[in-house]
Design a protein around this motif. Structure first.
Motif, PDB file in Angstrom:
ATOM      1  N   TYR A   1     -12.815 -33.806  -8.989  1.00 44.57           N
ATOM      2  CA  TYR A   1     -13.181 -35.011  -8.703  1.00 44.57           C
ATOM      3  C   TYR A   1     -13.190 -36.038 -10.342  1.00 44.57           C
ATOM      4  O   TYR A   1     -14.119 -35.177 -10.887  1.00 44.57           O
ATOM      5  CB  TYR A   1     -14.105 -35.419  -7.698  1.00 44.57           C
ATOM      6  CG  TYR A   1     -13.499 -35.072  -6.417  1.00 44.57           C
ATOM      7  CD1 TYR A   1     -12.551 -35.579  -5.542  1.00 44.57           C
ATOM      8  CD2 TYR A   1     -14.114 -33.802  -5.775  1.00 44.57           C
ATOM      9  CE1 TYR A   1     -12.008 -35.091  -4.412  1.00 44.57           C
ATOM     10  CE2 TYR A   1     -13.493 -33.148  -4.653  1.00 44.57           C
ATOM     11  CZ  TYR A   1     -12.627 -33.862  -4.068  1.00 44.57           C
ATOM     12  OH  TYR A   1     -12.032 -33.413  -2.866  1.00 44.57           O
TER      13      TYR A   1
ATOM     14  N   VAL B   1     -20.555 -37.685  -9.913  1.00 49.98           N
ATOM     15  CA  VAL B   1     -19.015 -37.713  -9.120  1.00 49.98           C
ATOM     16  C   VAL B   1     -18.958 -39.012  -8.531  1.00 49.98           C
ATOM     17  O   VAL B   1     -19.713 -39.450  -7.868  1.00 49.98           O
ATOM     18  CB  VAL B   1     -19.188 -36.651  -8.302  1.00 49.98           C
ATOM     19  CG1 VAL B   1     -17.935 -36.589  -7.513  1.00 49.98           C
ATOM     20  CG2 VAL B   1     -19.308 -35.271  -9.109  1.00 49.98           C
TER      21      VAL B   1
ATOM     22  N   ASN C   1     -24.830 -34.117  -2.699  1.00 49.89           N
ATOM     23  CA  ASN C   1     -23.246 -34.256  -2.775  1.00 49.89           C
ATOM     24  C   ASN C   1     -22.746 -32.938  -2.901  1.00 49.89           C
ATOM     25  O   ASN C   1     -23.194 -32.195  -3.932  1.00 49.89           O
ATOM     26  CB  ASN C   1     -23.072 -35.261  -3.936  1.00 49.89           C
ATOM     27  CG  ASN C   1     -23.408 -36.744  -3.293  1.00 49.89           C
ATOM     28  OD1 ASN C   1     -23.754 -36.895  -2.127  1.00 49.89           O
ATOM     29  ND2 ASN C   1     -23.691 -37.343  -4.277  1.00 49.89           N
TER      30      ASN C   1
ATOM     31  N   ALA D   1     -19.215 -31.221  -4.284  1.00 46.21           N
ATOM     32  CA  ALA D   1     -17.959 -31.623  -4.741  1.00 46.21           C
ATOM     33  C   ALA D   1     -17.482 -30.166  -5.445  1.00 46.21           C
ATOM     34  O   ALA D   1     -18.197 -29.803  -6.499  1.00 46.21           O
ATOM     35  CB  ALA D   1     -17.579 -32.702  -5.661  1.00 46.21           C
TER      36      ALA D   1
ATOM     37  N   THR E   1     -17.278 -37.635  -3.409  1.00 48.53           N
ATOM     38  CA  THR E   1     -17.746 -36.470  -2.949  1.00 48.53           C
ATOM     39  C   THR E   1     -17.142 -36.286  -1.629  1.00 48.53           C
ATOM     40  O   THR E   1     -17.421 -37.080  -0.635  1.00 48.53           O
ATOM     41  CB  THR E   1     -19.166 -36.149  -2.916  1.00 48.53           C
ATOM     42  OG1 THR E   1     -19.467 -34.790  -2.603  1.00 48.53           O
ATOM     43  CG2 THR E   1     -20.052 -37.174  -2.022  1.00 48.53           C
TER      44      THR E   1
END
Length: 64
Positions: A13, A21, A6, A8, A24
Motif C-alpha cells: 500500500y 500507511v 494497523n 498492512a 490498511t
C-alpha cells in the motif's frame, strides 16, 4: 486503555510522506483483555500482488 494496530503487508500500500500507511486492510483494537479485529473487503491476492481466483468470489474463497 485502548490500543490500535494497523496491519498492512509490506510494499502493498502507498504511504504518505511521513511513511504513514494511507490504507490498511486490517485494524486490531485491544481493549483490556480483548482484541477486536476489523477486516475490510478486498479481493484475494497472490504473493506477487496479482489477483487470485479470477472469475468470481467462489474461486477466491477456494484459494483462501
Amino acid at each position: 486503555m485502548i490500543k490500535r494496530f494497523n496491519v498492512a503487508p509490506a510494499n502493498t500500500y502507498r504511504t504518505a510522506r511521513n511513511n504513514k500507511v494511507l490504507y490498511t486492510p486490517v485494524v486490531a483494537v485491544q481493549t483490556g483483555g480483548h482484541v477486536h479485529i476489523y477486516v475490510s473487503g478486498r479481493p484475494s491476492r497472490l504473493p506477487d500482488g496479482s489477483l487470485a481466483g479470477q472469475g468470481g468470489m467462489r474461486a477466491q474463497l477456494r484459494l483462501t
